[in-house]
Motif scaffolding. Structure first.
Motif, short mmCIF file in Angstrom:
data_model
loop_
_atom_site.label_atom_id
_atom_site.label_comp_id
_atom_site.label_asym_id
_atom_site.label_seq_id
_atom_site.Cartn_x
_atom_site.Cartn_y
_atom_site.Cartn_z
N THR A 156 0.82 -1.22 0.00
CA THR A 156 0.00 0.00 0.00
C THR A 156 0.85 1.26 0.00
O THR A 156 0.37 2.33 -0.37
CB THR A 156 -0.95 0.03 1.21
OG1 THR A 156 -0.20 -0.07 2.43
CG2 THR A 156 -1.96 -1.11 1.15
N ARG A 157 2.11 1.13 0.39
CA ARG A 157 3.02 2.29 0.33
C ARG A 157 3.48 2.54 -1.10
O ARG A 157 3.64 3.69 -1.50
CB ARG A 157 4.24 2.06 1.23
CG ARG A 157 3.90 2.03 2.73
CD ARG A 157 5.16 2.09 3.58
NE ARG A 157 4.86 1.98 4.99
CZ ARG A 157 5.11 0.89 5.73
NH1 ARG A 157 5.68 -0.17 5.17
NH2 ARG A 157 4.81 0.84 7.01
N CYS A 158 3.72 1.46 -1.86
CA CYS A 158 4.18 1.66 -3.24
C CYS A 158 3.02 1.69 -4.24
O CYS A 158 3.19 2.15 -5.36
CB CYS A 158 5.20 0.61 -3.64
SG CYS A 158 4.60 -1.08 -3.72
N LYS A 161 -2.83 3.86 -4.45
CA LYS A 161 -4.15 4.03 -5.09
C LYS A 161 -4.72 2.70 -5.59
O LYS A 161 -5.70 2.70 -6.34
CB LYS A 161 -4.02 5.02 -6.25
CG LYS A 161 -3.70 6.44 -5.79
CD LYS A 161 -3.71 7.43 -6.94
CE LYS A 161 -3.42 8.84 -6.46
NZ LYS A 161 -3.42 9.82 -7.57
N SER A 162 -4.16 1.60 -5.14
CA SER A 162 -4.68 0.28 -5.52
C SER A 162 -5.75 -0.15 -4.51
O SER A 162 -5.43 -0.52 -3.38
CB SER A 162 -3.55 -0.75 -5.55
OG SER A 162 -4.07 -2.06 -5.67
N TYR A 163 -7.00 -0.08 -4.93
CA TYR A 163 -8.09 -0.46 -4.02
C TYR A 163 -7.96 -1.93 -3.63
O TYR A 163 -8.29 -2.32 -2.50
CB TYR A 163 -9.46 -0.18 -4.64
CG TYR A 163 -9.86 -1.13 -5.74
CD1 TYR A 163 -10.51 -2.33 -5.44
CD2 TYR A 163 -9.61 -0.84 -7.08
CE1 TYR A 163 -10.87 -3.22 -6.44
CE2 TYR A 163 -9.98 -1.71 -8.08
CZ TYR A 163 -10.61 -2.91 -7.76
OH TYR A 163 -10.97 -3.76 -8.75
N GLN A 164 -7.46 -2.77 -4.56
CA GLN A 164 -7.34 -4.20 -4.26
C GLN A 164 -6.28 -4.45 -3.19
O GLN A 164 -6.45 -5.31 -2.33
CB GLN A 164 -7.01 -4.98 -5.52
CG GLN A 164 -7.16 -6.49 -5.34
CD GLN A 164 -8.56 -6.90 -4.93
OE1 GLN A 164 -9.53 -6.57 -5.60
NE2 GLN A 164 -8.67 -7.61 -3.82
N ALA A 165 -5.20 -3.68 -3.23
CA ALA A 165 -4.15 -3.84 -2.21
C ALA A 165 -4.69 -3.48 -0.83
O ALA A 165 -4.44 -4.19 0.15
CB ALA A 165 -2.95 -2.97 -2.56
N TRP A 166 -5.45 -2.39 -0.76
CA TRP A 166 -6.03 -1.97 0.53
C TRP A 166 -7.07 -2.99 1.02
O TRP A 166 -7.14 -3.29 2.21
CB TRP A 166 -6.67 -0.59 0.40
CG TRP A 166 -5.67 0.52 0.36
CD1 TRP A 166 -5.26 1.23 -0.72
CD2 TRP A 166 -4.94 1.04 1.48
NE1 TRP A 166 -4.32 2.16 -0.37
CE2 TRP A 166 -4.10 2.07 0.98
CE3 TRP A 166 -4.90 0.74 2.83
CZ2 TRP A 166 -3.24 2.80 1.80
CZ3 TRP A 166 -4.04 1.46 3.66
CH2 TRP A 166 -3.23 2.47 3.14
N ARG A 167 -7.85 -3.52 0.09
CA ARG A 167 -8.85 -4.51 0.49
C ARG A 167 -8.18 -5.80 0.97
O ARG A 167 -8.62 -6.39 1.96
CB ARG A 167 -9.78 -4.81 -0.68
CG ARG A 167 -11.01 -5.61 -0.27
CD ARG A 167 -11.93 -5.90 -1.42
NE ARG A 167 -13.14 -6.55 -0.98
CZ ARG A 167 -14.03 -7.10 -1.79
NH1 ARG A 167 -13.85 -7.02 -3.11
NH2 ARG A 167 -15.10 -7.70 -1.31
#
Length: 300
Positions: A156-158, A161-167
């Motif tokens: 999530t740091r790199c 804006k990836s919603y899938q990474a946050w989910r």
């Protein structure tokens, strides 16, 4: 950019004379018009005619993954893994082939192998966020929540804006919290990750947020109940320690010199347990220890 027309042209050429390069170009054009089935057919032809055609091999490895995500076909994952393995024999440790293999191994549910493959990618290129995300997903599928949280936090740091990474991070925190007897801190972190995913793609994590909010609420109630139960248990334990002392005072009789000293000693011992002592006073009244004597001793 008439890719459909170009595909028709290459198909005509193939009907006259088959060649690896022509089949490869037909596969590329089919892919560009999103005809994955035809792309795989022509790329398979190109790669089988010339296994050293690495461009054909690379696209052939990628194409089944694209179709597999839509059709959920294990056969496509198997094909992608086989092609990537073949390419790696020609050029070991090539990052782009390792990435295809790692992705395919996840689809094959070979998570330990996927983790090992993706670690090779990251050893060569630590900044490859795509590979790191797949590594985090592999830990999630393996239910290794501790490593998953650490890896996906880095993702999530790199890829902020990836919603899938946050989910995926929210899911990891949610299950880590469950594994730690409903840990409120983990649930809180998971809720924050789901909220971030939802802000990037509205509605994507709405149910996730509702679910983890309910888990957090239940955990708070359970925590309060556990705290109260712990306090009650401690109270009862102290009372069990004090009862024999009061009984001993009664045996020696408080109206004797020795008994009086014992009563004084008893209440000196329990002076820091006044709430427990009050209950003990009532409970042992049938031992003929008067409340007045207890109060006098407490004062002493």
């Amino acid at each position: 950019k008439d890719y459909a027309g170009a595909l028709g042209f290459y198909e005509k050429l193939l009907s006259v004379e088959k060649s690896s390069n022509t089949a490869y170009m037909a596969g590329v054009c089919a892919g560009l018009i999103n005809d994955t089935d035809e792309a795989i057919r022509y790329l398979t032809m190109a790669f089988s005619m010339n296994p050293k055609n690495k461009d054909a091999g690379y696209r052939l490895g990628k194409a089944p993954l694209t179709r597999a995500r839509v059709k959920k076909s294990k056969a496509d994952y198997n094909q992608a893994a086989a092609v990537a393995s073949s390419l790696l024999k020609q050029k070991p440790n090539e990052i782009k082939y390792l990435k295809i293999l790692g992705d395919a191994q996840i689809g094959q549910q070979k998570f330990d192998q996927a983790i090992a493959t993706l670690k090779k990618v990251l050893a060569a290129d630590p900044k490859d966020c795509y590979a790191r995300h797949n590594l985090g997903r592999s830990y999630n599928f393996k239910k290794d929540w501790t490593h998953s949280v650490k890896t996906l936090t880095d993702v999530t740091r790199c890829l902020p804006k990836s919603y899938q990474a946050w989910r995926d991070l929210g899911w990891a925190y949610e299950n880590l919290g469950k594994s730690k007897n409903n840990n409120l801190d983990d649930f809180s972190a998971g809720k924050a990750a789901y909220q971030r995913a939802n802000s990037l793609k509205r509605g994507i994590a709405a149910r996730d947020m509702e679910r983890i909010a309910a888990l957090a609420t239940n955990a708070e109630i359970t925590s309060e109940e556990n705290t109260e139960a712990t306090q009650v248990a401690a109270y009862k334990a102290e009372k069990r320690k004090l009862l024999p002392l009061v009984k001993l005072a009664e045996v020696k009789r408080a109206d004797t010199p020795i008994g009086g000293k014992i009563v004084t000693s008893v209440f000196a011992t329990v002076s820091n347990h006044s709430s427990v002592m009050m209950d003990v006073t009532v409970e042992v009244s049938f031992y003929n220890v008067s409340k007045q004597r207890i109060k006098s001793s407490e004062a002493t």
